[in-house]
Design an enzyme around this catalytic site. Structure first.
Site, short mmCIF file in Angstrom:
data_model
loop_
_atom_site.label_atom_id
_atom_site.label_comp_id
_atom_site.label_asym_id
_atom_site.label_seq_id
_atom_site.Cartn_x
_atom_site.Cartn_y
_atom_site.Cartn_z
N ASP A 320 -9.56 22.43 -19.90
CA ASP A 320 -9.15 23.81 -20.23
C ASP A 320 -7.71 23.98 -19.78
O ASP A 320 -7.37 23.62 -18.65
CB ASP A 320 -10.03 24.85 -19.55
N SER A 435 -16.90 28.93 -37.40
CA SER A 435 -17.22 30.33 -37.14
C SER A 435 -17.70 30.97 -38.45
O SER A 435 -17.29 30.54 -39.54
CB SER A 435 -15.96 31.04 -36.67
N TYR A 448 -7.50 32.34 -38.47
CA TYR A 448 -8.68 31.81 -37.78
C TYR A 448 -9.71 31.28 -38.79
O TYR A 448 -10.26 30.18 -38.63
CB TYR A 448 -9.26 32.94 -36.94
N SER A 450 -9.19 30.20 -41.82
CA SER A 450 -8.70 28.97 -42.45
C SER A 450 -8.89 27.79 -41.51
O SER A 450 -9.35 26.71 -41.92
CB SER A 450 -7.21 29.08 -42.78
N ALA A 480 -21.63 34.54 -29.67
CA ALA A 480 -21.97 34.73 -28.26
C ALA A 480 -20.98 35.66 -27.58
O ALA A 480 -19.85 35.82 -28.03
CB ALA A 480 -21.93 33.37 -27.55
N ARG A 483 -14.98 36.22 -23.81
CA ARG A 483 -13.77 37.07 -23.85
C ARG A 483 -13.23 37.19 -25.27
O ARG A 483 -12.47 38.10 -25.57
CB ARG A 483 -12.71 36.54 -22.88
#
Ligand code: NAI
Length: 704
Positions: A320, A435, A448, A450, A480, A483
């Site tokens: 991360d 997504s 996003y 694409s 889910a 953030r």
């Protein structure tokens, strides 16, 4: 004498061992049980101490040493990990198979590590346990091999929750050795001196058995069937007669950390102990020995994947780069470190990586972290993600590019180096994260959506390239609370949509059990379904020679757009095949054209094929059609067409243009006209490999 480096990866076993209740009791006595634990020492309602398992496969363990060709005078048990799948029955036969997985060099004079992994099943067919053994070959270092990955292990800062003292007798090894390990170091004073010890030493595995009893006594008294995992490092030898003390920290209701020390000197003899306990789930999916990388695992969904994989035995790289939700900032080590600490606190194995996925160097470094620390990579979850939502006309190139760089190019950057290792080892599991915004569309997310749909394209092509190397690539569209979604979801829904609900699907796709390749799944709140691109049956307008008019398309629109009897394709060739077949009258396509009314066997049909050849249509054609007909009447034939001639022979051609595969009965019914060639192809009865387009020539080249 040198280590046999070629032994790595070669199968050892099966090695079988019969045992009775007397062996189980002898073991219990060998590790200090007595009248106070009659459940292990008296045949009435006998239960078996789980660590009996390792003593009972001693023959197999010695094969690891022999195959590796270690210098026996310098051999010590370095580490032992046992993972239990079912309780050990009090008698039967144990069948063990495994291999040496790694050899690491500590340097000249410092020794080598030989790692062996095995699975043991009972004669009843039940898988009982997995063993991961590290042999410390003190005299075999300096062979030029790679260093062992570094691993860290931390005990809680507080005092142990339990301390159990025990006093192995000064004759203990003489009893314990009868369970299988007859190595002279534990009985012969002369041999022990030659090996550098003042007298015979305790078997490390005997002290290990004492420790297992201590842990069971404190955490699951009288219930050996609840031991799930028992892992440790043997740090120092112990002389018989020295008292021992096992210290135990209970981490949660499934895990404890432990170590055993010489109670007289305080020296630690066994360290890095992990004890997992609880009910044995049926056919649990585990990841022991597997190395997994999860990108963007410092929070949200990635964190839950990393924790669950580690709980089930995987060694984790937690990546991360620690930026904010829109990808700005970054470079913070906190999120990845925190998850690594969580994994270590439950006794797992993990290392952090702070690179951004969005550059090739970052991707390379993430995978290198797995190779440096754990020697390989088996599982990759491309999960890192950011959001920069804007309606389309406000979407500036920077917001467009940054989102594509993290999601799509990021997955390319990390997957490529991982794929290289997986291809070489012939195993890999990769999960992409798409997504619903990409699959179905979402206002304000052109960048996003694409990127997310691009990931499906990446999977679609890469799945074909990984197929023959046992690399399975699948995709999950999660939903889910994280953030990324906190300001999008209503609070009641946010509460219910725990990321943990998505993990089971992702972990299944990462497991050995997963046999699917190239599929997409929605997952959230405990609801799972598969999503796919489906293609309708379509309409043929014209004859494929005259270009249809716009009006004809408009007239046929209903049929063109119909999705009734929609169909999925695994790859482009299948769809192109259907397109071409759509123009062929059934009897004129593929092998059907070879029908010279030979009604008999498959062999008769091929014999008659040159007679049906249409030389006039073969000008400039240079092709080889290979037929691979399965079934008792089948066989291999090929047909070479060159310079206007046709030759048919039985056997396999080395370079066919395309290969047609069919069962004998289907082939005969296709040639007789009962099974239209197109139907045979679309139903999967006829498979065409290689140049599908060229197979269409068959219709022209052979007269009916
Ligand atoms: P999150 O924001 O909690 O987790 C994403 C993580 O990726 C963050 O910890 C972030 O620091 C890290 N990251 C961002 N850019 C990075 C980079 N360049 N290199 C390395 N790490 C980076 O969000 P969440 O929800 O857990 O998202 C995980 C994935 O699931 C993302 O790909 C997201 O697009 C996808 N997703 C999530 C949905 C949801 O409902 N939460 C819905 C559909 C897809």
């Amino acid at each position: 004498m040198a280590l046999n480096l070629d032994s790595v990866g070669k199968k050892i076993g099966p090695v079988s061992k019969d045992y009775t209740w007397k062996d189980a009791i002898l073991y219990a006595l060998g590790v200090g049980a007595g009248f106070s634990e009659l459940e292990y020492t008296y045949e009435k309602d006998l239960k078996v101490i789980p660590t009996f398992s390792i003593a009972s496969i001693f023959d197999f363990l010695s094969h690891i040493g022999i195959n590796a060709n270690v210098n026996l005078a310098g051999i010590l048990h370095g580490e032992q990990d046992l993972i239990f799948h079912n309780p050990i029955p009090p008698d039967g036969k144990l069948i063990t198979e495994g291999k040496i997985t790694h050899m690491y060099d500590k340097g000249k004079g410092k020794g080598a590590l030989v790692i062996g992994e095995s699975e043991t099943c009972h004669s009843s067919g039940k898988k009982l346990f997995t063993s991961i053994l590290t042999l410390f070959a003190r005299l075999d270092g300096g062979f030029g091999g790679e260093h062992a990955p570094k691993e860290t292990f931390e005990y809680p800062a507080r005092k142990p929750d339990f301390e159990i003292e025990a006093s192995p007798s000064s004759d203990q090894p003489l009893l314990y050795r009868l369970t299988g390990d007859l190595f002279a170091l534990h009985a012969d004073p002369e041999f022990a001196k030659l090996a550098g010890f003042e007298k015979p030493i305790m078997h490390g595995l005997c002290t290990y058995g004492f420790a297992c009893r201590a842990l069971m006594q404190c955490l699951i008294p009288g219930q050996p069937e609840k031991v799930r995992r028992f892992k440790c490092r043997f740090s120092r030898p112990l002389y018989p007669g020295d008292p021992i003390k096992t210290q135990i920290w209970k981490i949660d209701d499934k895990t404890a950390l432990w170590k055993t020390a010489n109670a007289k000197t305080g020296e630690e003899v066994i360290t890095n102990g992990v004890f997992e306990f609880g009910d044995l789930p049926k056919d649990e999916i585990r990841f022991d020995g597997k190395v997994a990388v999860v990108t963007g695992a410092g929070g949200g969904l990635g964190r839950t994947y990393a924790l669950e994989l580690a709980k089930r035995g995987a060694k984790m790289v937690v990546n991360d780069f620690g930026g904010s939700r829109d990808g700005s900032g970054g470079g913070g080590k906190g999120p990845a470190d925190k998850v690594v600490d969580e994994i270590k606190a439950m006794g797992g194995s993990a290392v952090a990586n702070y690179d951004s996925v969005s550059t090739p160097e970052g991707g390379q470094s993430i995978i290198q972290t797995a190779l440096d620390n754990f020697g390989t990579i088996d599982i990759l979850i491309n999960n890192a993600g950011i959001l920069r939502d804007k309606s389309f006309l406000k979407m500036e190139p920077e917001n467009w590019n940054t989102v594509l760089d993290v999601h799509l190019t990021g997955a390319y950057n990390v997957t490529k180096p991982a794929f290289t290792v997986m291809r070489e080892k012939g195993y890999g599991r990769i999960v992409m994260t798409t997504s619903a915004a990409g699959l179905y569309g979402n206002f304000g997310q052109t960048n996003y959506s694409s990127a997310k749909m691009g990931l499906v394209g990446l999977m679609n092509a890469a799945k074909l390239e990984g197929k023959k190397y046992n690399i399975k690539i699948n995709t999950v569209a999660p939903i889910a609370a994280s953030r990324l979604t906190e300001d999008i979801m209503p609070p009641e829904l946010f509460e219910k949509m725990k990321p943990e609900f998505v993990s089971p699907m992702v972990l299944y796709l990462c497991s050995e059990k997963c046999k699917v390749n190239g599929y997409v799944y929605n997952a959230g709140m405990g609801f799972f379904n598969r999503a796919a691109v489906v293609t309708g049956p379509g309409a043929v307008i014209g004859d494929g020679k005259t270009i249809p008019s716009v009006e004809q398309v408009a007239d046929a629109y209903g049929k063109i757009a119909s999705m009734s009897a929609g169909k999925e394709y695994f790859e482009l060739n299948e769809q192109v095949g259907d397109l071409i077949n759509a123009f062929s009258a059934p009897a004129k396509t593929e092998a059907a054209a070879a029908a010279p009314k030979a009604s008999g066997s498959v062999a008769d049909i091929f014999k008659a094929m040159p007679g049906a050849f249409n030389a006039g249509a073969a000008k400039g054609v240079d092709v080889v059609f290979q037929y691979n007909i399965s079934g008792s009447g089948g066989g291999d034939w090929f047909c070479v067409i060159k310079d206007g001639t046709c030759a048919v022979e039985s056997g396999k051609h080395e370079k066919p243009t395309c290969t047609l595969k069919m069962a004998d009965a289907d082939f005969i019914s296709m040639i007789s006209g009962a099974l239209p060639a197109m139907q045979a192809y679309t139903s999967g009865k006829l498979k065409i490999e290689g140049d599908v387009m060229k197979s269409q020539l068959i219709g022209k080249l052979f007269k009916l």
